[in-house]
Scaffold this motif. Structure first.
Motif: not given
Ligand code: AMP
Ligand code: MG
Length: 403
Positions: A260-272
């Motif tokens: 996904v990072e290579a094809e676009g953009a990605l954020s990983l969210w740690k959610i409480a």
């Protein structure tokens, strides 16, 4: 770590509603989203009409019980009679237009047959009794349903009641599903040692279809970086949203994240929250270079996947579909069990309403126990560090409002 609300705000801020719409017949409208407000061109009901089977009269002609009146005409539903002749009664049926001059309807139960075909009225009517007024449901030019309404049975009935054969609806959201995880085996196949059946793939499809999305099962992503990139890129060509489950745990090496990072953009969210942490959000395709699709990576544990879907993906998907109100209203219910071990994160417990109206918790709240989701009819939302005893009020979110 983000709070539930912070993560949801991020997600909803990125949820651009689809623009395209088309008219569909009422028979195909269930679950679709209204693309324009529905304005009535008619008055409902069109005429003053009787709410009862009985006799239409002029109140002034019946000052006391026991008055005998000749029956001057008979008006069944679907026909329009003449004006009421003074000093007479009109035989009338439910839904029939009330003739001019009549100002009340007396139920047939309060009338009896007298001599010479007269009717004896045994009740003194009050003005307007049992008359449904023209326009009391819908006035001409009234907005009966606003843009963004999700069409259910009542809304379809309402559209029909103003004479609409078709309604303008938003186009369906196109969703591609991808599964990850080398341990997964498809139902129907023998289970190899170390394998488990792929459940997420099947309930995710059912969840998305429940919201009227057009779902493509894009299959299982193999363990190759180039393969994964290729399937993401091809899914982005024809879908609005690509959803994967599994393989987004922090620190895990897997090809979906890097692809996904290579094809676009990605954020990983740690959610409480518990269950459900973490959530991956991004896009496949570069803005300005061909089509882009949003990407959401759900956790692999089936309960986390299910709950994360309901808490995050559901409002996101509804907003993209053009729905205005996307968050359910929690109810305060009395809980039937204790919760004595405080959690460091806000928890969404699988729960159901018992016959006595109290809410009970599924005994095993592990994020791998999918039985809890089928057993439950909702979630109890418990803030971090909170404990409670049976008898205390808790916040309950019904699956009836979520699914
Ligand atoms: P992961 O998020 O990939 O680390 O997976 C977490 C847990 O969920 C592991 O025990 C996986 O075997 C399980 N899991 C992942 N994907 C699925 C799936 N599609 N169906 C059932 N269990 C799954
Ligand atoms: Mg995995």
């Amino acid at each position: 770590m983000l709070s539930y609300e912070e993560a949801l705000d991020h997600l909803l801020a990125a949820a651009e509603p689809v623009a395209a719409s088309k008219p569909v017949p009422l028979s195909a409208a269930r679950g679709r989203i209204l693309a324009e407000s529905l304005v009535s061109t008619v008055t409902v009901p069109p005429l003053d009409n009787s709410a009862m089977d009985g006799y239409a009269v002029r109140c002034g002609d019946v000052p006391q019980p026991g008055i005998a009146l000749p029956v001057s005409q008979r008006i069944p539903a679907g026909s329009v009679g003449q004006a009421l002749a003074m000093g007479t009664a009109v035989r009338i049926f439910t839904g029939a237009p009330v003739p001019t001059g009549a100002d009340a309807v007396v139920m047939q139960e309060f009338c009896e047959h007298g001599q010479d075909g007269r009717i004896i009225v045994n009740q003194v009517p009050h003005l307007g009794q049992h008359i449904r007024r023209a326009g009391e449901d819908i006035a001409a030019d009234a907005v009966v349903l606003p843009t963004g309404t999700r069409l259910g049975a009542a809304e379809i009935g309402l559209a029909a009641s103003i004479g609409r054969a078709t309604v303008p609806v938003k186009r369906r959201l196109r969703v591609a599903l991808l599964s990850t995880g080398d341990e997964l085996t498809e139902p129907g196949q023998p289970l190899p040692p170390g394998g488990i059946y792929n459940s997420n793939r099947h309930f995710l499809r059912a969840l998305f279809e429940g919201y009227g999305c057009a779902v493509t099962d894009a299959g299982h992503v193999s363990d190759s970086f180039t393969e994964t990139r290729r399937s993401l890129r091809s899914a982005a060509e024809s879908h609005d949203l690509i959803v994967t489950s599994g393989g987004v745990s922090v620190g895990e090496e897997d090809h979906v994240k890097s692809a996904v990072e290579a094809e676009g953009a990605l954020s990983l969210w740690k959610i409480a929250i518990k269950p459900g942490n973490p959530l991956a959000f991004g896009q496949v395709g570069k803005v300005g270079a061909g089509r882009t699709a949003a990407f959401v990576g759900l956790p692999g544990n089936p309960v986390s996947c299910f709950v994360t879907f309901l808490l995050f993906l559901r409002p996101y998907v509804l907003k993209r579909m053009g729905v205005k109100t996307t968050l359910p209203v929690a109810r305060r219910l009395i809980v039937a069990s204790d919760w004595s071990k405080p959690e460091s994160r806000r928890s969404f417990l699988r729960a159901r309403i018992a016959p006595d109206g109290r809410v009970e918790l599924y005994p095993n709240q592990s994020s791998g126990v999918l039985t809890s989701c089928a057993w439950a009819d909702g979630l109890v939302d418990v803030e971090a560090q909170r404990t409670f005893h049976a008898g205390e009020p808790v916040r309950y979110l019904s699956f009836a409002d979520l699914l």
